[in-house]
Design a protein around this motif. Structure first.
Motif, mmCIF file in Angstrom:
data_model
loop_
_atom_site.group_PDB
_atom_site.id
_atom_site.type_symbol
_atom_site.label_atom_id
_atom_site.label_comp_id
_atom_site.label_asym_id
_atom_site.label_seq_id
_atom_site.Cartn_x
_atom_site.Cartn_y
_atom_site.Cartn_z
ATOM 1 N N MET A 192 21.390 2.953 6.163
ATOM 2 C CA MET A 192 20.554 1.573 7.079
ATOM 3 C C MET A 192 20.927 0.160 6.561
ATOM 4 S SD MET A 192 17.276 1.535 4.692
ATOM 5 C CE MET A 192 16.520 -0.309 5.557
ATOM 6 N N SER A 193 20.590 -0.507 7.396
ATOM 7 C CA SER A 193 21.758 -1.742 7.317
ATOM 8 C C SER A 193 20.252 -3.057 6.269
ATOM 9 C CB SER A 193 21.169 -2.603 9.023
ATOM 10 O OG SER A 193 22.010 -3.761 8.631
ATOM 11 N N PRO A 194 21.268 -3.424 5.917
ATOM 12 C CA PRO A 194 22.967 -4.070 5.343
ATOM 13 C C PRO A 194 23.944 -3.368 4.612
ATOM 14 C CG PRO A 194 21.612 -5.201 3.834
ATOM 15 C CD PRO A 194 20.467 -4.317 4.298
ATOM 16 N N PHE A 195 23.747 -2.103 4.396
ATOM 17 C CA PHE A 195 23.872 -1.584 3.153
ATOM 18 C C PHE A 195 24.717 -0.393 4.079
ATOM 19 C CE2 PHE A 195 19.664 -1.579 1.903
ATOM 20 C CZ PHE A 195 19.565 -2.488 0.689
ATOM 21 N N SER A 196 25.130 -0.056 5.411
ATOM 22 C CA SER A 196 25.725 1.054 5.720
ATOM 23 C C SER A 196 25.332 0.659 7.670
ATOM 24 C CB SER A 196 24.950 2.023 6.044
ATOM 25 O OG SER A 196 25.130 2.808 4.704
ATOM 26 N N TYR A 197 27.010 0.968 8.224
ATOM 27 C CA TYR A 197 27.268 0.685 9.353
ATOM 28 C C TYR A 197 26.556 1.577 10.152
ATOM 29 C CZ TYR A 197 31.441 -1.570 7.924
ATOM 30 O OH TYR A 197 33.133 -1.918 7.535
ATOM 31 N N THR A 198 24.966 0.614 10.924
ATOM 32 C CA THR A 198 23.990 1.955 12.200
ATOM 33 C C THR A 198 24.437 1.404 12.649
ATOM 34 O OG1 THR A 198 22.865 -0.234 11.213
ATOM 35 C CG2 THR A 198 22.799 1.230 9.711
ATOM 36 N N ALA A 199 25.224 1.246 13.710
ATOM 37 C CA ALA A 199 26.003 1.057 15.380
ATOM 38 C C ALA A 199 25.754 1.837 15.804
ATOM 39 C CB ALA A 199 26.930 -0.189 15.504
ATOM 40 N N HIS A 200 25.751 2.379 17.023
ATOM 41 C CA HIS A 200 25.537 3.562 17.561
ATOM 42 C C HIS A 200 27.391 4.200 17.438
ATOM 43 C CE1 HIS A 200 24.250 6.600 20.470
ATOM 44 N NE2 HIS A 200 26.003 5.978 21.395
ATOM 45 N N LYS A 201 27.885 3.090 17.686
ATOM 46 C CA LYS A 201 28.943 3.490 17.733
ATOM 47 C C LYS A 201 29.658 4.551 16.435
ATOM 48 C CE LYS A 201 32.052 -0.363 16.710
ATOM 49 N NZ LYS A 201 32.863 -1.069 17.237
ATOM 50 N N PRO A 251 28.982 -2.183 -3.504
ATOM 51 C CA PRO A 251 27.707 -1.871 -4.090
ATOM 52 C C PRO A 251 27.180 -0.288 -3.757
ATOM 53 C CG PRO A 251 27.177 -3.761 -4.221
ATOM 54 C CD PRO A 251 27.961 -4.022 -3.314
ATOM 55 N N GLU A 252 27.361 0.611 -4.769
ATOM 56 C CA GLU A 252 26.830 1.791 -4.014
ATOM 57 C C GLU A 252 25.267 1.885 -4.293
ATOM 58 O OE1 GLU A 252 29.242 2.786 -1.902
ATOM 59 O OE2 GLU A 252 30.545 2.034 -2.988
ATOM 60 N N GLY A 253 24.340 2.998 -4.129
ATOM 61 C CA GLY A 253 23.748 3.629 -4.541
ATOM 62 C C GLY A 253 23.477 4.623 -5.132
ATOM 63 N N GLY A 254 24.689 4.858 -6.479
ATOM 64 C CA GLY A 254 24.737 5.587 -7.350
ATOM 65 C C GLY A 254 22.981 5.751 -8.067
ATOM 66 N N PHE A 255 22.434 4.986 -8.723
ATOM 67 C CA PHE A 255 21.341 5.072 -9.664
ATOM 68 C C PHE A 255 20.034 5.807 -8.169
ATOM 69 C CE2 PHE A 255 21.496 0.603 -12.204
ATOM 70 C CZ PHE A 255 22.493 1.477 -12.796
ATOM 71 N N HIS A 287 23.681 -0.481 -6.755
ATOM 72 C CA HIS A 287 22.263 -1.567 -5.925
ATOM 73 C C HIS A 287 21.295 -0.951 -7.173
ATOM 74 C CE1 HIS A 287 23.346 -3.210 -2.187
ATOM 75 N NE2 HIS A 287 23.388 -1.961 -1.892
ATOM 76 N N LEU A 288 20.585 -2.480 -7.832
ATOM 77 C CA LEU A 288 19.545 -2.328 -8.345
ATOM 78 C C LEU A 288 18.277 -2.941 -7.735
ATOM 79 C CD1 LEU A 288 21.138 -4.817 -11.647
ATOM 80 C CD2 LEU A 288 21.514 -2.497 -10.998
ATOM 81 N N ALA A 289 17.183 -2.343 -8.221
ATOM 82 C CA ALA A 289 15.813 -2.297 -8.399
ATOM 83 C C ALA A 289 15.801 -4.124 -7.712
ATOM 84 C CB ALA A 289 14.893 -2.805 -9.312
ATOM 85 N N LEU A 290 15.156 -4.223 -6.018
ATOM 86 C CA LEU A 290 15.323 -5.754 -5.638
ATOM 87 C C LEU A 290 15.733 -5.635 -4.245
ATOM 88 C CD1 LEU A 290 13.441 -8.166 -8.556
ATOM 89 C CD2 LEU A 290 12.732 -6.342 -6.653
ATOM 90 N N ASP A 291 16.845 -4.648 -4.221
ATOM 91 C CA ASP A 291 18.403 -5.644 -3.623
ATOM 92 C C ASP A 291 18.177 -4.624 -2.025
ATOM 93 O OD1 ASP A 291 19.954 -6.462 -5.569
ATOM 94 O OD2 ASP A 291 21.378 -4.438 -5.782
ATOM 95 N N GLY A 292 17.146 -3.724 -2.098
ATOM 96 C CA GLY A 292 16.484 -2.708 -1.320
ATOM 97 C C GLY A 292 15.917 -3.787 0.013
#
Length: 804
Positions: A192-201, A251-255, A287-292
């Motif tokens: 999901m944005s802004p963590f990943s590319y979500t545009a249609h293409k 940052p990654e979503g490893g946690f 990524h840590l808590a509250l980054d969401g």
């Protein structure tokens, strides 16, 4: 003179009170009697040394606190032992099976690594009890290893490296255990944005338009790929299928992935009887808590398993990232050791995480993960070399302290951890438990002591000894209490409206006889002005500041000395105007600690031998000394000698501190080596010493403004070349000859000057003795005529010629 009964009673009472005060003055403050306990239960809470006498005929009728005293005092005052109520804390071992020596094999489900397994504590408030815990890391213990890998685009070369990891890792781990299982999972980040590319293409291919790597799979939070299995070829097969993905931020979503791998026990396949390892491989920060909240995720993580039928994390776009506290709690609850395998630039960041998450280590991963097998083996050996105890569900009113006894057999107070162990070693811990108060009657509590990462645990149940046995013999409407009160534990509890030791008085009765017994001395206020006299007893007023008590309301628990506004500094109890300090503190307001551990310098001396320890802090007495332990003193006579030992061991590996551990522990100053030593710094002390081979070593010692000691030393000692023997001999002989010639020249010069002076003196005397004819004062020129003159002249010439 006739004495009436009241006068006799007053005299006896005064003697008893005088005896009590004399006893207190001789022995110090009697905390039991100063507590004004009105019942047996109140007495037990005051202090563990206090006892209550339930004997019917004991002490003074009107002194309510007299039954609560030290046990020996009660015996001296006539209380029989079987009438005393003074329970003590105790420990009962409920289950204690012996420690195992091996983990795998037919008995792997019954492996025991902690002893005992269950104990029961019976605690009296303030009375400490203790028990011993033994822990052993058994040999050949089953191991479950789950490999959790970052599959973001930057990890593509790492994915290629681990395609045959399963077989190689299994071969290495089987050298350590005969029962090994391996699992695999991967993660990227929230899709999901802004963590990943979500545009249609980018929906099907986030790498669309990326020239370096134009094709990759969509982002995902966590994907479980292989449950723990002993068929390591399956691991290789799953890795072969994987492709990397691409997310937008670094940052990654490893946690998110770590938490799901920890709590989804059935999906992952964690075995209860195995050692759990979770390897987390990544090349970036998490990524840590509250980054969401950046993506609108305001719901905190609930710490539960959220895996769908595709074995993917379904809560990735619904909940925030987990906090470090939640992560540590779930890892510990499921006995999982977390190994951070990260690149070198991230080492410090993840090392800080290990301090906040128990049972976690960090290892440096090569850029392409080629060292992953050795990394895992090293981390496993490091984990198995340590034992650390944790406490779960500790009741708030209990205080626990630990003393570790590791392989050297030396007790280490305050520590609950042993390191540098070998598999099979046994270590022990002494645990002291102290109850600070009494919960509600009948309350039973419990807590658990558990080594980090172990399934084994010690369960401790706790009950409290706050009740007196004499309470069971309570008599209602007893004749001892004028039939209008309860007789319990030797005292009466009167019905409403009645007062007195035997409920002999009604409220409102007053008279001069009663009032005089409520004065501490003649002319003083009744009950000290802080209470009312009823039935010859003082009943003290309530105060918003604390408790007022005493026979004449002369005491309280709030009029003691304070430190920074805190009564008795928070390290003592106020008893009748005097601070009763807790163990380890002294002073009028208990603000001075007797602990000197903070004053011990690295060399083991108190304040480095340059001062004294007062209230836990060093007071430097040596001129020029400073620092927390007076360890810094450039101008002290022994400063050069102390720093010399560090120069010798650090630069030349010699001297008294040449042992590596001792040198590293005692010599922490910065040492700068130079070719030429500058000695013009007024803040630096120049030090010199002669080495074993007769050379001279020079260095300077100074203190920077930031408090750091700096030593500047020559790279090599200064050594002069040895002179040639013949040269020395010729020089000595030549010097002797030269000195002789010089002495002769000086002698000749002196003699010459002396002779010339004497000759000059002789010449002067001779010139004065020589007279010329013309200058003879006796001679006079004759006067004659020419003839006579001529004849005389001729005569004179002939005379002179004859004379010659």
């Amino acid at each position: 003179m006739m004495w009436n009964p009241w006068q006799l009673y007053r005299t006896a009472l005064g003697c008893m009170i005088l005896e009590i005060f004399i006893h207190n003055d001789a022995q110090g403050l009697n905390v039991c009697m100063s507590g004004s306990a009105m019942s047996c239960e109140e007495c037990l809470i005051i202090h563990p040394s206090c006892a209550w006498c339930a004997q019917e005929k004991f002490g003074s009728v009107r002194t309510l606190t007299s039954r609560c005293d030290l046990r020996q005092n009660l015996q001296k005052r006539g209380c029989e032992a079987h009438h005393m109520e003074s329970p003590s804390s105790s420990t009962t071992v409920v289950k204690s099976e012996p420690l195992s020596s091996k983990g795998s094999g037919p008995t792997q489900y019954d492996v025991i690594q902690i002893m005992p397994q269950k104990i029961s504590l019976s605690l009296r408030p303030g009375d400490q009890t203790s028990f011993k815990v033994q822990v052993r890391q058994v040999e050949d213990y089953p191991v479950d290893l789950y490999y959790l890998m970052d599959l973001s685009l930057s990890m593509k070369d790492d994915l290629d490296t681990i395609r045959n990891l399963g077989t190689k890792l299994a071969d290495e781990m089987r050298k350590l255990t005969s029962n090994f299982r391996l699992g695999f999972g991967s993660f990227v980040d929230k899709n999901m944005s802004p963590f990943s590319y979500t545009a249609h293409k980018y929906q099907d291919n986030p790498c669309n338009g990326y020239k370096l790597f134009p094709s990759c799979v969509p982002s995902f939070g966590f994907r479980h790929l292989l449950s723990l299995t002993d068929k390591v070829d399956r691991f290789n097969e799953e890795v072969q299928k994987q492709m990397v993905s691409r997310n937008r931020d670094a940052p990654e979503g490893g946690f998110d992935a770590i938490l799901q791998a920890a709590v989804c026990k059935e999906r992952i396949g964690w075995r209860k009887e195995a050692f759990h390892l979770l390897v987390f491989a990544t090349d970036d920060v998490p990524h840590l808590a509250l980054d969401g909240k950046l993506g609108g995720l305001v719901q905190p993580h609930d710490g539960e398993c959220h895996m769908n039928e595709k074995n993917e994390y379904s809560g990735s776009t619904k909940m925030d990232y987990p906090s470090l506290a939640l992560l540590g709690e779930k890892l510990a609850a499921n006995n999982i050791y977390l190994i951070f395998a990260v690149t070198k630039r991230l080492y410090v960041i993840y090392k800080n995480f290990t301090a906040l998450i128990p049972g976690t280590t960090v290892e440096i991963l090569d850029q392409d993960s080629k060292n992953i097998i050795q990394l895992i083996v090293n981390a496993y050996n490091n984990i198995r070399s340590k034992v650390e105890l944790t406490v779960w569900d500790q009741p708030e009113d209990l205080s626990l302290s630990f003393t570790a006894t590791c392989q050297d057999g030396q007790p280490l107070p305050g520590l609950r951890k042993c390191a540098d162990l070998k598999i099979g070693d046994t270590v022990s811990f002494n645990v002291s438990v102290d109850a600070r108060g009494c919960p509600a009657p009948g309350t039973q509590q419990s807590f658990t002591i558990k080594p980090v990462g172990f399934k084994d645990r010690l369960e401790v149940s706790v009950d409290y000894r706050c009740d007196c046995g004499c309470t069971d013999q309570t008599q209602a409407n007893s004749t001892h209490c004028s039939s209008i009160g309860q007789y319990t534990c030797g005292i009466c509890r009167c019905d409403p409206g009645y007062l007195g030791a035997r409920c002999e008085c009604q409220e409102g009765e007053a008279g001069s006889m009663y009032l005089s017994a409520c004065r501490q001395a003649e002319g003083m206020q009744i009950c000290g002005g802080r209470g009312e006299c009823s039935c010859n007893q003082c009943f003290c007023y309530e105060s918003e500041f604390g408790k007022i008590y005493g026979t004449f309301c002369e005491c309280d628990d709030f009029s003691c000395a304070r430190h920074k506004g805190i009564l008795c500094s928070g390290h003592g109890e106020c008893h009748c105007g005097e601070c009763k300090c807790h163990a380890g503190y002294i002073g009028d307001n208990c603000n001075c600690s007797t602990d000197t551990s903070s004053c011990v310098s690295d060399d083991g001396q108190i304040c480095s031998g340059r001062g004294s320890c007062a209230c836990g802090r060093c007071q430097c007495t040596e001129p020029g000394a400073f620092g927390d332990t007076c360890e810094k003193c450039p101008t002290c006579p022994d400063a050069c000698g102390t720093k010399r030992e560090c120069i010798e061991c650090r630069l030349f590996s010699s001297g008294r501190l040449s042992d590596n551990q001792t040198c590293q522990r005692l010599c922490k100053d910065e040492i700068i080596t130079v070719e030429t030593l500058k000695t013009d710094d007024p803040n630096a002390v120049l030090c010199l010493y002669k080495t074993e081979n007769e050379c001279v070593m020079k260095f300077t010692y100074s203190e920077h403004a930031n408090g750091m000691s700096v030593l500047t030393a020559l790279k090599e000692p200064e050594c002069g070349a040895a002179p040639d023997a013949m040269t020395v001999l010729l020089a000595v002989v030549g010097s002797i000859l030269l000195v002789g010639i010089v002495l002769l020249a000086i002698w000749k010069l002196v003699i010459t000057v002396h002779d010339r002076r004497e000759f000059a003196r002789f010449q002067s005397a001779r010139s004065r003795a020589r007279y010329e004819m013309a200058s003879n004062p006796l001679y006079k020129q004759p006067i004659s005529n020419d003839y006579v003159e001529t004849d005389f002249s001729m005569y004179s010439k002939s005379y002179n010629g004859a004379a010659h």
